[in-house]
Write a protein that holds these residues in place. Structure first.
Motif, PDB file in Angstrom:
ATOM      1  N   LEU A 211     -50.804   9.822  53.595  1.00 36.47           N
ATOM      2  CA  LEU A 211     -49.644  10.098  52.505  1.00 36.47           C
ATOM      3  C   LEU A 211     -48.340  10.161  53.135  1.00 36.47           C
ATOM      4  N   GLU A 212     -48.412  11.123  54.109  1.00 33.49           N
ATOM      5  CA  GLU A 212     -47.361  11.752  54.916  1.00 33.49           C
ATOM      6  C   GLU A 212     -46.489  10.466  55.271  1.00 33.49           C
TER       7      GLU A 212
ATOM      8  N   GLN B   4     -45.067   8.364  52.539  1.00 32.81           N
ATOM      9  CA  GLN B   4     -43.796   8.956  52.145  1.00 32.81           C
ATOM     10  C   GLN B   4     -42.607   8.877  53.044  1.00 32.81           C
ATOM     11  N   THR B   5     -42.858   9.282  54.406  1.00 35.59           N
ATOM     12  CA  THR B   5     -41.734   9.173  55.201  1.00 35.59           C
ATOM     13  C   THR B   5     -41.136   7.984  55.243  1.00 35.59           C
TER      14      THR B   5
ATOM     15  N   GLU C  43     -39.030   7.246  52.174  1.00 36.44           N
ATOM     16  CA  GLU C  43     -37.863   7.921  52.114  1.00 36.44           C
ATOM     17  C   GLU C  43     -36.544   7.684  53.115  1.00 36.44           C
TER      18      GLU C  43
ATOM     19  N   VAL D 255     -38.656  10.011  45.999  1.00 40.98           N
ATOM     20  CA  VAL D 255     -40.256   9.900  46.101  1.00 40.98           C
ATOM     21  C   VAL D 255     -40.747  11.403  45.576  1.00 40.98           C
TER      22      VAL D 255
ATOM     23  N   ARG E  33     -44.558  13.269  44.544  1.00 39.70           N
ATOM     24  CA  ARG E  33     -45.844  13.577  44.988  1.00 39.70           C
ATOM     25  C   ARG E  33     -46.480  14.686  44.660  1.00 39.70           C
TER      26      ARG E  33
ATOM     27  N   LEU F 154     -48.521   8.819  44.612  1.00 43.27           N
ATOM     28  CA  LEU F 154     -46.618   8.699  44.746  1.00 43.27           C
ATOM     29  C   LEU F 154     -46.093   7.888  43.458  1.00 43.27           C
TER      30      LEU F 154
ATOM     31  N   VAL G  18     -42.203   6.477  42.994  1.00 42.78           N
ATOM     32  CA  VAL G  18     -40.699   6.102  43.532  1.00 42.78           C
ATOM     33  C   VAL G  18     -39.954   5.573  42.648  1.00 42.78           C
TER      34      VAL G  18
END
Length: 304
Positions: free
Chosen positions: A172-173, A176-177, A180, A187, A189, A201, A203
């Motif tokens: 997930l990281e 997400q990175t 973004e 975002v 979470r 997530l 968005v």
């Protein structure tokens, strides 16, 4: 108050919302709800000057508004509200549409924040408004896209992190990175869609407004399957949003399982593997990838 400084704590002005709705619509619950949100709602009859023409009063009412809230009911009588929405867009006002679930949205309103709810369904309306807080900003009708591709070097780095990831949190990281860093995104979470139910997530993207997918819910699954699609659809329905992106790590084990997963049209769920998503973000923004996924899902083209 400090003496001699000439300064005072002046309260911020209360936002003014012009509410446009068919004449027969009962707006009392909606207007009371807006007042409780510290908003000053008003309708045309509240501000129209006696003796003035309707067109003149309408333009003045819209000009005084910070936000124009357009209510489209299931019955006839929405033509005037569509006209008023067009004027508001032309004047550069931020416009929010509340549309009864059975109403067909005019092509001229595409790209506006649209809440599918009855005007008395305050829970659904204010849930959507809370999700949109801080993202409702006026802008030109033909705003430039703000997202951007990640480029080869950054995608290679993220793919390397993905291949090393052993836990869901690490996956997930990475996602997400990527989101973004692609720009013009907010975002969240996780996202609460129902009591004790979460989506991985959420968005928000100005670019996604143009294809009416703002906000977009994202659910990450280990494998793409019919069950994963059903679970994502269930979460989407609980969220009161319009579409979701299913991001999976592995395809089904066999072509038969892939066929079963695709036995029905996916939309409003779109699907893509995380590795493919990152690969496509080398040269495309996230919104561009989602736009293509929506086209493929609507027309029944298999997921990648």
């Amino acid at each position: 108050m400090a003496e001699g400084t000439g300064e005072a704590n002046v309260p911020a002005p209360i936002p003014r919302w012009f509410v446009s709705a068919p004449a027969a619509a009962d707006l009392r619950p909606l207007l009371r709800g807006l007042q409780q949100r510290l908003v000053h709602p008003y309708v045309l009859s509240d501000v129209a000057a006696l003796g003035a023409s309707i067109a003149q009063s309408l333009r003045q009412a819209i000009a005084q508004a910070d936000t124009v809230l357009v209510v489209l009911g299931s019955s006839d009588g929405s033509q005037s509200t569509l006209f008023e929405a067009g004027i508001a867009v032309g004047m550069g006002k931020r416009v929010i549409v509340i549309a009864d679930p059975g109403v067909e949205i005019s092509a001229g309103l595409e790209g506006l924040l649209t809440i599918r709810a009855r005007p008395d369904d305050l829970e659904a309306i204010f849930f959507a408004l809370n999700q949109a807080e801080g993202r409702l900003v006026p802008g030109p009708a033909a705003a430039m896209a703000a997202g951007h591709p990640l480029g080869d070097r950054r995608v290679n780095e993220l793919l390397d992190l993905l291949h090393k990831a052993r836990r869901e949190r690490a996956v997930l990281e990475v996602l997400q990175t990527a989101l973004e860093e692609s720009g013009a995104l907010t975002v969240q979470r996780p996202v609460v869609v129902e009591p004790n139910r979460f989506v991985d997530l959420g968005v928000w993207s100005d670019d996604l407004d143009a294809i009416a997918l703002n906000p977009l819910l994202i659910e990450v699954k280990s494998m793409f399957s019919h069950a994963a699609v059903r679970q994502t659809l269930h979460l989407l329905q609980g969220s009161r949003m319009d579409a979701a992106l299913l991001v999976y790590l592995h395809p089904p084990h066999s072509p038969k399982e892939m066929t079963e997963a695709l036995e029905k049209d996916l939309f409003p769920v779109m699907a893509i593997s995380l590795e493919t998503l990152l690969e496509r973000m080398r040269t495309s923004s996230f919104a561009e990838v989602v736009r293509d996924l929506r086209r493929r899902a609507v027309h029944g083209v298999p997921a990648t």
